[in-house]
Design a protein around this motif. Structure first.
Motif, PDB file in Angstrom:
ATOM      1  N   VAL A   1       0.634  -1.512  -0.041  1.00  0.00           N
ATOM      2  CA  VAL A   1       0.108   0.005   0.103  1.00  0.00           C
ATOM      3  C   VAL A   1       0.722   1.231   0.184  1.00  0.00           C
ATOM      4  CG1 VAL A   1      -2.464  -0.985   0.991  1.00  0.00           C
ATOM      5  CG2 VAL A   1      -0.374  -0.212   2.559  1.00  0.00           C
ATOM      6  N   CYS A   2       0.836   2.291  -0.476  1.00  0.00           N
ATOM      7  CA  CYS A   2       1.361   3.282  -1.165  1.00  0.00           C
ATOM      8  C   CYS A   2       0.835   4.436  -0.682  1.00  0.00           C
ATOM      9  CB  CYS A   2       1.956   3.306  -2.704  1.00  0.00           C
ATOM     10  SG  CYS A   2       2.286   1.857  -3.216  1.00  0.00           S
ATOM     11  N   THR A   3       1.415   5.759  -0.337  1.00  0.00           N
ATOM     12  CA  THR A   3       0.658   7.340  -0.573  1.00  0.00           C
ATOM     13  C   THR A   3       1.350   7.912  -1.496  1.00  0.00           C
ATOM     14  OG1 THR A   3       2.563   7.834   0.200  1.00  0.00           O
ATOM     15  CG2 THR A   3       1.109   7.117   1.844  1.00  0.00           C
ATOM     16  N   GLY A   4       1.099   8.776  -2.213  1.00  0.00           N
ATOM     17  CA  GLY A   4       1.264   9.665  -3.151  1.00  0.00           C
ATOM     18  C   GLY A   4       0.236   9.424  -4.722  1.00  0.00           C
ATOM     19  N   LYS A   5       0.107  10.174  -5.213  1.00  0.00           N
ATOM     20  CA  LYS A   5      -0.664   9.668  -6.454  1.00  0.00           C
ATOM     21  C   LYS A   5      -0.001   9.436  -7.575  1.00  0.00           C
ATOM     22  CE  LYS A   5      -4.746  12.444  -5.995  1.00  0.00           C
ATOM     23  NZ  LYS A   5      -5.587  13.862  -6.091  1.00  0.00           N
ATOM     24  N   MET A   6       1.533  10.230  -7.443  1.00  0.00           N
ATOM     25  CA  MET A   6       2.610  10.721  -8.666  1.00  0.00           C
ATOM     26  C   MET A   6       4.139   9.645  -8.337  1.00  0.00           C
ATOM     27  SD  MET A   6       1.900  13.033 -11.176  1.00  0.00           S
ATOM     28  CE  MET A   6       3.442  13.521 -11.498  1.00  0.00           C
ATOM     29  N   HIS A   7       4.163   9.493  -9.173  1.00  0.00           N
ATOM     30  CA  HIS A   7       5.598   8.416  -8.902  1.00  0.00           C
ATOM     31  C   HIS A   7       6.636   9.017  -7.823  1.00  0.00           C
ATOM     32  CE1 HIS A   7       7.778  10.416 -11.801  1.00  0.00           C
ATOM     33  NE2 HIS A   7       8.858  10.592 -11.902  1.00  0.00           N
ATOM     34  N   THR A   8       7.037  10.156  -8.201  1.00  0.00           N
ATOM     35  CA  THR A   8       7.621  11.771  -7.159  1.00  0.00           C
ATOM     36  C   THR A   8       7.787  11.807  -6.005  1.00  0.00           C
ATOM     37  OG1 THR A   8       6.425  13.168  -8.155  1.00  0.00           O
ATOM     38  CG2 THR A   8       8.828  12.837  -9.513  1.00  0.00           C
ATOM     39  N   ASP A   9       5.680  11.608  -5.394  1.00  0.00           N
ATOM     40  CA  ASP A   9       5.419  11.632  -4.153  1.00  0.00           C
ATOM     41  C   ASP A   9       4.893  10.201  -3.334  1.00  0.00           C
ATOM     42  OD1 ASP A   9       3.364  11.360  -5.301  1.00  0.00           O
ATOM     43  OD2 ASP A   9       2.292  13.799  -4.798  1.00  0.00           O
ATOM     44  N   ARG A  10       5.431   9.076  -3.483  1.00  0.00           N
ATOM     45  CA  ARG A  10       4.911   7.888  -3.381  1.00  0.00           C
ATOM     46  C   ARG A  10       6.189   7.712  -2.191  1.00  0.00           C
ATOM     47  NH1 ARG A  10       3.045   5.737  -8.495  1.00  0.00           N
ATOM     48  NH2 ARG A  10       1.030   6.681  -7.760  1.00  0.00           N
ATOM     49  N   ILE A  11       5.372   6.506  -1.520  1.00  0.00           N
ATOM     50  CA  ILE A  11       6.310   6.123  -1.046  1.00  0.00           C
ATOM     51  C   ILE A  11       5.377   5.002  -0.153  1.00  0.00           C
ATOM     52  CG2 ILE A  11       7.468   5.934   1.544  1.00  0.00           C
ATOM     53  CD1 ILE A  11       7.617   8.702   1.933  1.00  0.00           C
ATOM     54  N   CYS A  12       6.249   3.203  -0.624  1.00  0.00           N
ATOM     55  CA  CYS A  12       5.222   1.883  -0.123  1.00  0.00           C
ATOM     56  C   CYS A  12       5.305   1.746   0.923  1.00  0.00           C
ATOM     57  CB  CYS A  12       5.113   1.034  -1.917  1.00  0.00           C
ATOM     58  SG  CYS A  12       4.771   2.248  -3.200  1.00  0.00           S
ATOM     59  N   ARG A  13       4.756   1.171   1.571  1.00  0.00           N
ATOM     60  CA  ARG A  13       5.084  -0.551   2.668  1.00  0.00           C
ATOM     61  C   ARG A  13       4.074  -1.378   1.798  1.00  0.00           C
ATOM     62  NH1 ARG A  13       2.074  -1.774   8.430  1.00  0.00           N
ATOM     63  NH2 ARG A  13       2.635  -3.710   7.212  1.00  0.00           N
ATOM     64  N   PHE A  14       5.109  -2.087   1.968  1.00  0.00           N
ATOM     65  CA  PHE A  14       5.585  -3.550   2.184  1.00  0.00           C
ATOM     66  C   PHE A  14       5.188  -4.882   2.408  1.00  0.00           C
ATOM     67  CE2 PHE A  14       6.903  -1.612  -1.824  1.00  0.00           C
ATOM     68  CZ  PHE A  14       6.314  -1.886  -2.313  1.00  0.00           C
ATOM     69  N   ASP A  15       4.567  -5.913   2.812  1.00  0.00           N
ATOM     70  CA  ASP A  15       4.790  -7.216   4.096  1.00  0.00           C
ATOM     71  C   ASP A  15       5.240  -8.205   2.847  1.00  0.00           C
ATOM     72  OD1 ASP A  15       3.398  -5.911   6.060  1.00  0.00           O
ATOM     73  OD2 ASP A  15       1.866  -6.093   5.269  1.00  0.00           O
ATOM     74  N   TYR A  16       5.975  -8.935   3.494  1.00  0.00           N
ATOM     75  CA  TYR A  16       7.034  -9.500   1.937  1.00  0.00           C
ATOM     76  C   TYR A  16       7.668  -9.007   0.837  1.00  0.00           C
ATOM     77  CZ  TYR A  16       5.380 -12.742   6.225  1.00  0.00           C
ATOM     78  OH  TYR A  16       5.048 -12.911   7.454  1.00  0.00           O
ATOM     79  N   LEU A  17       7.880  -8.275   1.070  1.00  0.00           N
ATOM     80  CA  LEU A  17       8.437  -8.325  -0.388  1.00  0.00           C
ATOM     81  C   LEU A  17       9.654  -8.524  -0.401  1.00  0.00           C
ATOM     82  CD1 LEU A  17       8.674  -6.301  -3.084  1.00  0.00           C
ATOM     83  CD2 LEU A  17      10.002  -4.185  -1.170  1.00  0.00           C
ATOM     84  N   CYS A  18       9.914  -9.452  -1.233  1.00  0.00           N
ATOM     85  CA  CYS A  18      11.629 -10.055  -1.615  1.00  0.00           C
ATOM     86  C   CYS A  18      12.412  -9.317  -2.675  1.00  0.00           C
ATOM     87  CB  CYS A  18      11.269 -11.553  -1.848  1.00  0.00           C
ATOM     88  SG  CYS A  18       9.719 -12.604  -0.665  1.00  0.00           S
ATOM     89  N   TYR A  19      13.798 -10.036  -2.304  1.00  0.00           N
ATOM     90  CA  TYR A  19      15.162  -9.056  -3.428  1.00  0.00           C
ATOM     91  C   TYR A  19      15.713 -10.353  -3.921  1.00  0.00           C
ATOM     92  CZ  TYR A  19      18.626  -7.043  -5.033  1.00  0.00           C
ATOM     93  OH  TYR A  19      19.890  -6.403  -5.846  1.00  0.00           O
TER      94      TYR A  19
END
Ligand code: UDP
Length: 550
Positions: free
Chosen positions: A27-45
């Motif tokens: 789930v993210c905040t922000g309407k545009m990629h430039t003001d977006r910060i996202c919270r992830f559960d179980y994002l993998c790398y």
């Protein structure tokens, strides 16, 4: 090993099952990629692919769900520098069912903030692009920010200022390179990706010549709060005298006032530093101390600067340390020949933020015989030997660098990496003028920056006198917060607009009611707005509009 991620804190089996069943959630905040910060559960790398992976299941969540707009141009900026195409973040997608065919994931139990540092070699960039944004992003999203794990994905090594990044949390930050050590697939139990741009004040000139950001959202208060926390973490107590609001008598003079000259030892030198120091000492009858990044630890520099009355330095990244100056201090920035102080203002903008309470004075070398150029150095240090003869001559002949974009303009680099013999008489003159112009140090009391609330209970009464004369009486009560404040001057602004017209008449009034008769017509509807103003320029909001029919 401090990098070790204790798997004991989480039940591995439970975590794996959660990932397999629920997949990744975003789930993210922000309407545009430039003001977006996202919270992830179980994002993998996946360290092999060097990609983040979003695992889809029936119950995974992806907000915003952008479809392929996620690549136009990216989900978000990983650094605080806006829309820079080397700083974009995205992830790959896979069905959670494919986990069965993958290496066993290693789970990261810590709450993680994932970001790119923009230029960790340069102190200005370290503070402006990374430390301040990370500090306030953690304030915004991470409950116990002390224990957050920072992950730097830009791919650089620690760099010369890694100690500063360490101050942001109790846990050792991780570099992209180190992620491999945790295995082929690592999964962040809970992570935030991206940086708040709320605290940045400068744009470096990627799309238009560099300058202050168009819409600055930070004040000196937030910068100073950050500085204070950082100083506490560095175990620095402000040098005696520098601090003004520690309950001492208001006008108590600091015991030992001194000036700091921040010197650079390799490039952009002050060639007559000793002479400059003597002149400063004599002019202000103060001790003058020099500091340099080459010779001192960063905390010891901050210790000195935090008690100084004045900071003098060549234009350059070291001037970011002015954010540690005590309120009321003076910042003097020196510019080499042909460099216009109005066009390179990261430190002027910082010093001028409301509430920073710093006095800024630029000085510029206008004497060509006092500059030493370095045409034969590598291009990134201002060398121009690699250019066509004609272009070299043109650059040498120019007395003012024309406006340009970042970052490789050879004329700019040539001029900004000059060494300077500071002309002492002209320097002192600029200083005297500047210090004179300094407004008598207003103790900026908090209450003098508080805004009025809405005026309460606004009302209007009307009466018709003759067929072309009418009266309109407007009254209201004081804003609720005024009861608790001592305000030097309270005024009210009333706007009267005839319905259907697109102009209005504004009035400034000292009292809480007024009867208007000029320009008021009978049998007409007027729209009336009322607001309160403290001390001439602190505007409050308008009360709900009144509809007044004469
Ligand atoms: N630097 C320094 N001494 C020098 C030259 C540079 O301490 O003689 C530091 C400078 O403060 C900055 C970094 O090295 O943190 C890069 O300096 P550069 O001249 O590239 O950038 P600028 O200072 O113009 O931002």
């Amino acid at each position: 090993q401090s990098q070790e991620l204790s798997q004991a804190h989480i039940d591995y089996h439970v975590a794996l099952q959660a990932l397999q069943e629920h997949g990744t959630r975003m789930v993210c905040t922000g309407k545009m990629h430039t003001d977006r910060i996202c919270r992830f559960d179980y994002l993998c790398y996946c360290s092999e692919a060097e990609e983040f992976v979003f695992f889809h299941s029936n119950s995974s969540v992806m907000l915003p769900n952008l479809g392929s707009r996620r690549f136009q141009p990216a989900l978000l900026d990983l650094s605080s520098v806006e829309d820079h195409n080397t700083q974009y973040f995205n992830f790959l997608e896979l069905p959670a069912a494919t986990l069965r065919f993958m290496p066993k994931p290693v789970f990261v139990p810590d709450v993680t903030l994932i970001l790119n540092r923009f230029n960790p070699d340069n102190l200005m960039h370290v503070f402006h692009d990374d430390l301040l944004p990370a500090f306030y992003t953690m304030k915004q999203f991470l409950d116990s920010d002390e224990d957050a794990r920072l992950v730097f994905m830009e791919g650089w090594e620690e760099g010369p200022h890694f100690e500063l990044y360490r101050l942001l949390s109790n846990k050792q930050p991780l570099l992209k390179e180190q992620l491999r050590n945790f295995g082929k697939l690592m999964c962040f139990t809970k992570s935030y990706i991206g940086l708040s741009k709320m605290t940045t004040w400068y744009q470096y000139g990627f799309v238009q010549p560099q300058g202050p950001k168009a819409n600055i959202l930070v004040s000196g208060n937030e910068i100073r709060h950050f500085a204070k926390v950082l100083m506490e973490k560095m175990n620095i107590t402000r040098a005696a005298g520098g601090e003004k609001d520690q309950g001492n008598a208001e006008d108590e003079k600091p015991k030992d006032e001194y000036i700091v000259v921040f010197s650079r030892s390799t490039t952009r030198l002050i060639l007559n530093e000793a002479e400059l120091i003597m002149a400063l000492a004599q002019e202000f009858q103060m001790r003058v101390v020099t500091v340099s990044l080459e010779e001192q630890s960063f905390p010891s520099i901050v210790q000195v600067i935090s008690g100084a009355s004045m900071l003098v330095s060549m234009h350059g990244a070291q001037l970011i340390t002015s954010l540690f100056l005590p309120p009321g201090a003076v910042v003097v920035e020196l510019y080499p020949f042909a460099v216009n102080p109005d066009q390179y203002t990261p430190y002027r903008t910082l010093a001028s933020l409301p509430g920073m309470d710093l006095h800024y004075i630029p000085w510029r070398n206008t004497e060509e015989e006092n500059t030493v150029t370095h045409p034969d150095r590598p291009w990134e240090q201002g060398g121009i030997a690699h250019l066509e003869k004609e272009e070299q001559e043109q650059i040498m002949a120019s007395k003012d660098v024309p406006r340009h974009l970042c970052c490789r303009n050879p004329e700019w680099l040539f001029r900004i990496y000059q060494d300077t013999l500071v002309d002492i008489p002209s320097f002192l003159e600029v200083l005297q003028e500047g210090v004179k112009a300094k407004p008598l140090l207003k103790k900026s009391k908090l209450s003098s920056t508080l805004h009025p609330g809405r005026v309460r209970d606004p009302q209007c009464q009307t009466s018709v006198q003759t067929s072309n004369e009418a009266k309109l009486t407007v009254s209201w009560q004081i804003p609720w917060n005024l009861k608790y404040l001592k305000v030097r001057e309270v005024k009210y602004e009333v706007w009267i607009q005839e319905q259907g017209e697109n102009t209005y008449m504004p009035y400034i009034l000292p009292q809480q009611n007024y009867t208007f008769s000029d320009n008021i017509k009978p049998f007409t509807t007027y729209l009336v707005w009322v607001r309160c103003i403290f001390n001439k320029n602190l505007l409050g909001p308008f009360a709900d509009v009144l509809m007044c029919r004469t």
